[in-house]
Each structure stands twice: as structure tokens, then as C-alpha cells.
Design a protein around this motif. Sequence first.
Motif, PDB file in Angstrom:
ATOM      1  N   UNK A 111       3.498 -11.559  -5.174  1.00  0.00           N
ATOM      2  CA  UNK A 111       2.122 -11.245  -5.578  1.00  0.00           C
ATOM      3  C   UNK A 111       2.046  -9.906  -6.313  1.00  0.00           C
ATOM      4  N   UNK A 112       2.835  -8.930  -5.885  1.00  0.00           N
ATOM      5  CA  UNK A 112       2.853  -7.650  -6.593  1.00  0.00           C
ATOM      6  C   UNK A 112       3.399  -7.811  -8.011  1.00  0.00           C
ATOM      7  N   UNK A 148      -3.634  -8.323   2.305  1.00  0.00           N
ATOM      8  CA  UNK A 148      -3.382  -9.209   3.450  1.00  0.00           C
ATOM      9  C   UNK A 148      -1.876  -9.311   3.718  1.00  0.00           C
ATOM     10  N   UNK A 149      -1.100  -9.516   2.660  1.00  0.00           N
ATOM     11  CA  UNK A 149       0.345  -9.643   2.841  1.00  0.00           C
ATOM     12  C   UNK A 149       0.995  -8.319   3.226  1.00  0.00           C
ATOM     13  N   UNK A 150       0.442  -7.203   2.787  1.00  0.00           N
ATOM     14  CA  UNK A 150       0.966  -5.911   3.231  1.00  0.00           C
ATOM     15  C   UNK A 150       0.765  -5.760   4.739  1.00  0.00           C
ATOM     16  N   UNK A 151      -0.385  -6.194   5.202  1.00  0.00           N
ATOM     17  CA  UNK A 151      -0.654  -6.168   6.641  1.00  0.00           C
ATOM     18  C   UNK A 151       0.314  -7.092   7.390  1.00  0.00           C
ATOM     19  N   UNK A 152       0.521  -8.293   6.837  1.00  0.00           N
ATOM     20  CA  UNK A 152       1.461  -9.233   7.468  1.00  0.00           C
ATOM     21  C   UNK A 152       2.885  -8.683   7.491  1.00  0.00           C
ATOM     22  N   UNK A 153       3.273  -8.013   6.420  1.00  0.00           N
ATOM     23  CA  UNK A 153       4.621  -7.413   6.365  1.00  0.00           C
ATOM     24  C   UNK A 153       4.756  -6.343   7.436  1.00  0.00           C
ATOM     25  N   UNK A 154       3.737  -5.512   7.596  1.00  0.00           N
ATOM     26  CA  UNK A 154       3.795  -4.480   8.643  1.00  0.00           C
ATOM     27  C   UNK A 154       3.916  -5.111  10.026  1.00  0.00           C
ATOM     28  N   UNK A 155       3.124  -6.145  10.277  1.00  0.00           N
ATOM     29  CA  UNK A 155       3.193  -6.827  11.577  1.00  0.00           C
ATOM     30  C   UNK A 155       4.565  -7.463  11.782  1.00  0.00           C
ATOM     31  N   UNK A 156       5.070  -8.121  10.758  1.00  0.00           N
ATOM     32  CA  UNK A 156       6.374  -8.784  10.866  1.00  0.00           C
ATOM     33  C   UNK A 156       7.479  -7.758  11.082  1.00  0.00           C
ATOM     34  N   UNK A 203      -9.373  -8.477  -8.322  1.00  0.00           N
ATOM     35  CA  UNK A 203      -9.923  -8.100  -7.018  1.00  0.00           C
ATOM     36  C   UNK A 203      -9.428  -9.089  -5.955  1.00  0.00           C
ATOM     37  N   UNK A 204      -9.493 -10.371  -6.275  1.00  0.00           N
ATOM     38  CA  UNK A 204      -9.010 -11.397  -5.335  1.00  0.00           C
ATOM     39  C   UNK A 204      -7.507 -11.261  -5.086  1.00  0.00           C
ATOM     40  N   UNK A 205      -6.776 -11.010  -6.143  1.00  0.00           N
ATOM     41  CA  UNK A 205      -5.326 -10.843  -6.008  1.00  0.00           C
ATOM     42  C   UNK A 205      -5.020  -9.608  -5.150  1.00  0.00           C
ATOM     43  N   UNK A 206      -5.785  -8.558  -5.328  1.00  0.00           N
ATOM     44  CA  UNK A 206      -5.575  -7.342  -4.517  1.00  0.00           C
ATOM     45  C   UNK A 206      -5.869  -7.624  -3.039  1.00  0.00           C
ATOM     46  N   UNK A 207      -6.872  -8.448  -2.765  1.00  0.00           N
ATOM     47  CA  UNK A 207      -7.146  -8.833  -1.368  1.00  0.00           C
ATOM     48  C   UNK A 207      -5.953  -9.567  -0.766  1.00  0.00           C
ATOM     49  N   UNK A 208      -5.389 -10.462  -1.556  1.00  0.00           N
ATOM     50  CA  UNK A 208      -4.207 -11.208  -1.088  1.00  0.00           C
ATOM     51  C   UNK A 208      -3.057 -10.238  -0.835  1.00  0.00           C
ATOM     52  N   UNK A 209      -2.856  -9.299  -1.752  1.00  0.00           N
ATOM     53  CA  UNK A 209      -1.788  -8.303  -1.591  1.00  0.00           C
ATOM     54  C   UNK A 209      -2.015  -7.467  -0.343  1.00  0.00           C
TER      55      UNK A 209
END
Length: 147
Positions: A41-42, A81-89, A73-79
Motif C-alpha cells: 500500500x505504501x 490501519x496496516x501500520x497498526x496491524x504491523x505493530x500488533x503483529x 485519504x482512503x488509501x492513507x486510512x488503509x495504510x
Amino acid sequence: MTPFKLTKILNLKEYEKQKALHEYEEARSRFEEVAEKLYHFLKQKEEYEEQHKHQLQLGLAIQHIRSFQQFMVNLQRIIDHYQHLVMQARQHMELKQLKLVELNVEVKKYEKMKEKYDEMMAQHMRMMEQKQMDDLSIQQYCYRETR
């Protein structure tokens, strides 16, 4: 020779270690999967920004610019979200790694205990064999002396 008394515990700890290794591998795989999606996504955002920059130089309709901004804006929201998921993972993977290290240390302790026990038993066996050899030598000496 008596068996190592903690064999069952050692086996249990080895099983737990293998289970923890499997869980760590799954967590690492999940982290890699999510990180790859974030990278995708980045990279996509970067490519779209380059394309948009090039198109702006050629001239664009305001409607196209607005739709691009909304898309970004939508793509940044997805990014995000995935940054948060990466931190959790990553956190999950690190916890699994810590558990694996702890269990590995425990297994090593029991293996060391077993190794010391085996050495002690081998030394005991050598002493018993030496005693038997001494007894045989004494018997042979006595037998020769009585003849």
C-alpha cells in the motif's frame, strides 16, 4: 542403572518448546504477511502520487483532483490501519519469541541435569566394573596362593 527421574518433565518441556516454536513461526509469518501488505500500500501510494504529479503538470480537471484527493485519504486510512496491524503483529511475534527463549532455557537446564546424571551413572558403572575387576584379581591371587 536407574533411569533419569525427570525424563517425563524433560519430554514435557521439549514438547512445550516445540509448540512455542510453532506458535512463534506462525506469529512471524503473520507479521511478514501484514508487513508485506503495508509495503504494497505504501508503494501504491507513492506510485499514485508520482502519476498524479505528472498528470498535474499536463493539466487536470478539478473533479479529477478532488477524486484523487479522496482516493489518497482512503488509501492513507488503509495504510494507517496496516501500520497498526504491523505493530500488533510485531508485539505478538516478540512475545512468542520471549516465550520460546524462556522454554529453550528450561529445556537446556533439564538437558544439563540429565547430562550430569548420565555422567554420574557412567562413573558409577566404571567404579563397579573396577571393583569387580579388583575382586576377580583378589580371587585369582588367592587361588594361586592356595595351590
